[in-house]
Design an enzyme around this catalytic site. Structure first.
Site, PDB file in Angstrom:
ATOM      1  N   HIS A 143       1.010  -1.225   0.123  1.00  0.00           N
ATOM      2  CA  HIS A 143       0.017   0.028   0.097  1.00  0.00           C
ATOM      3  C   HIS A 143       0.709   1.326   0.117  1.00  0.00           C
ATOM      4  O   HIS A 143       0.572   2.434  -0.739  1.00  0.00           O
ATOM      5  CB  HIS A 143      -0.832   0.136   1.259  1.00  0.00           C
ATOM      6  CG  HIS A 143      -1.833   1.143   1.312  1.00  0.00           C
ATOM      7  ND1 HIS A 143      -3.150   1.194   1.309  1.00  0.00           N
ATOM      8  CD2 HIS A 143      -1.278   2.488   1.876  1.00  0.00           C
ATOM      9  CE1 HIS A 143      -3.635   2.299   1.516  1.00  0.00           C
ATOM     10  NE2 HIS A 143      -2.514   3.387   1.967  1.00  0.00           N
ATOM     11  N   GLU A 144       1.683   1.321   0.780  1.00  0.00           N
ATOM     12  CA  GLU A 144       2.760   2.557   0.861  1.00  0.00           C
ATOM     13  C   GLU A 144       3.646   2.474  -0.285  1.00  0.00           C
ATOM     14  O   GLU A 144       3.925   3.641  -0.768  1.00  0.00           O
ATOM     15  CB  GLU A 144       3.716   2.417   2.131  1.00  0.00           C
ATOM     16  CG  GLU A 144       2.793   2.388   3.440  1.00  0.00           C
ATOM     17  CD  GLU A 144       1.800   3.391   3.846  1.00  0.00           C
ATOM     18  OE1 GLU A 144       1.862   4.396   3.218  1.00  0.00           O
ATOM     19  OE2 GLU A 144       0.693   3.129   4.407  1.00  0.00           O
ATOM     20  N   HIS A 147       1.445   4.374  -2.980  1.00  0.00           N
ATOM     21  CA  HIS A 147       1.604   5.692  -2.724  1.00  0.00           C
ATOM     22  C   HIS A 147       2.702   6.361  -3.348  1.00  0.00           C
ATOM     23  O   HIS A 147       2.779   7.314  -4.200  1.00  0.00           O
ATOM     24  CB  HIS A 147       1.678   6.359  -1.320  1.00  0.00           C
ATOM     25  CG  HIS A 147       0.332   6.136  -0.698  1.00  0.00           C
ATOM     26  ND1 HIS A 147      -0.982   6.693  -1.191  1.00  0.00           N
ATOM     27  CD2 HIS A 147      -0.166   5.594   0.740  1.00  0.00           C
ATOM     28  CE1 HIS A 147      -1.894   6.472  -0.516  1.00  0.00           C
ATOM     29  NE2 HIS A 147      -1.427   5.939   0.696  1.00  0.00           N
ATOM     30  N   HIS A 153      -5.752   7.072  -2.156  1.00  0.00           N
ATOM     31  CA  HIS A 153      -6.452   6.171  -1.651  1.00  0.00           C
ATOM     32  C   HIS A 153      -7.747   5.783  -2.475  1.00  0.00           C
ATOM     33  O   HIS A 153      -8.325   6.593  -3.359  1.00  0.00           O
ATOM     34  CB  HIS A 153      -7.026   6.696  -0.428  1.00  0.00           C
ATOM     35  CG  HIS A 153      -5.932   6.151   0.769  1.00  0.00           C
ATOM     36  ND1 HIS A 153      -5.999   6.963   2.059  1.00  0.00           N
ATOM     37  CD2 HIS A 153      -4.971   5.466   0.867  1.00  0.00           C
ATOM     38  CE1 HIS A 153      -4.827   6.723   2.836  1.00  0.00           C
ATOM     39  NE2 HIS A 153      -4.332   5.673   2.030  1.00  0.00           N
TER      40      HIS A 153
END
Length: 203
Positions: A143-144, A147, A153
């Site tokens: 997830h990071e 980014h 998101h």
């Protein structure tokens, strides 16, 4: 089904001093845990044609080389500075993630700079080793990294064919390894607009 160009991310993972303590100073155990995380990340990113190679694992067995605090923003900023001034000078890599056993404030289990891939300070993330289930920590790092690769998101209009997608704002109790249509679009835009050079070369 869009075809993404092949990209390669040379990854360094740093395990902080609290990780060393949590795993009783057993570097083999930490290494196994980290390798499992990277294997899962590769599985998650395969549809996007991104291959991650772990080019370094640094364990801060004696002491932390930055101040790790429960304020995730501060820890991320310190880690980014340290990557630029220290780590990059001695190890070639594209992105660095800090794996920490500290409990970040609030519900936060990870933080990263959006669109930071290939930037000196901002090609970084910080991940809390928040679960005894490896998959859940791997999903947090994925997830990071999302980014860093320009993904935001997921909103309500984003879909991946599962209850919850990788870029959901909160880690679901029924998580999936799938990226939403929005995430794929964000990544495609990031590639087109930013054209990050450091992930072009095959390791």
């Amino acid at each position: 089904q869009q075809r993404f160009p092949q990209r390669y991310v040379q990854l360094v993972i740093v395990a902080d001093h609290r990780m060393n303590t949590k795993y009783n100073g057993d570097s083999d155990k930490i290494r196994q845990w980290v390798h499992q995380i990277v294997n899962t990340i590769n599985e998650i990113y395969r549809p996007l044609n991104i291959q991650f190679t772990l080019v370094g694992l640094e364990i801060w067995s004696n002491q932390d080389l930055i101040t790790v605090t429960s304020v995730s923003h501060d820890t991320l900023a310190s880690f980014g500075n340290w990557r630029e001034t220290d780590l990059l000078r001695r190890q070639r890599h594209d992105n660095a993630q800090l794996l920490t056993a500290i409990d970040f404030d609030g519900d936060t289990v990870g933080l990263a700079y959006v669109g930071g891939m290939c930037q000196l300070k901002h090609s970084t993330g910080v991940i809390q080793d928040h679960s005894a289930i490896n998959l859940l920590v791997a999903l947090t790092m994925a997830h990071e990294l999302g980014h860093n690769l320009g993904m935001n998101h997921d909103g309500n209009q984003c879909h991946c064919g599962a209850n919850s997608c990788v870029m959901a704002a909160m880690l679901s109790d029924q998580p999936s390894k799938l990226f939403s249509d929005c995430s794929k679009k964000d990544y495609q835009t990031f590639l087109t607009v930013n054209n990050p050079q450091c992930i072009l070369n095959k390791p």
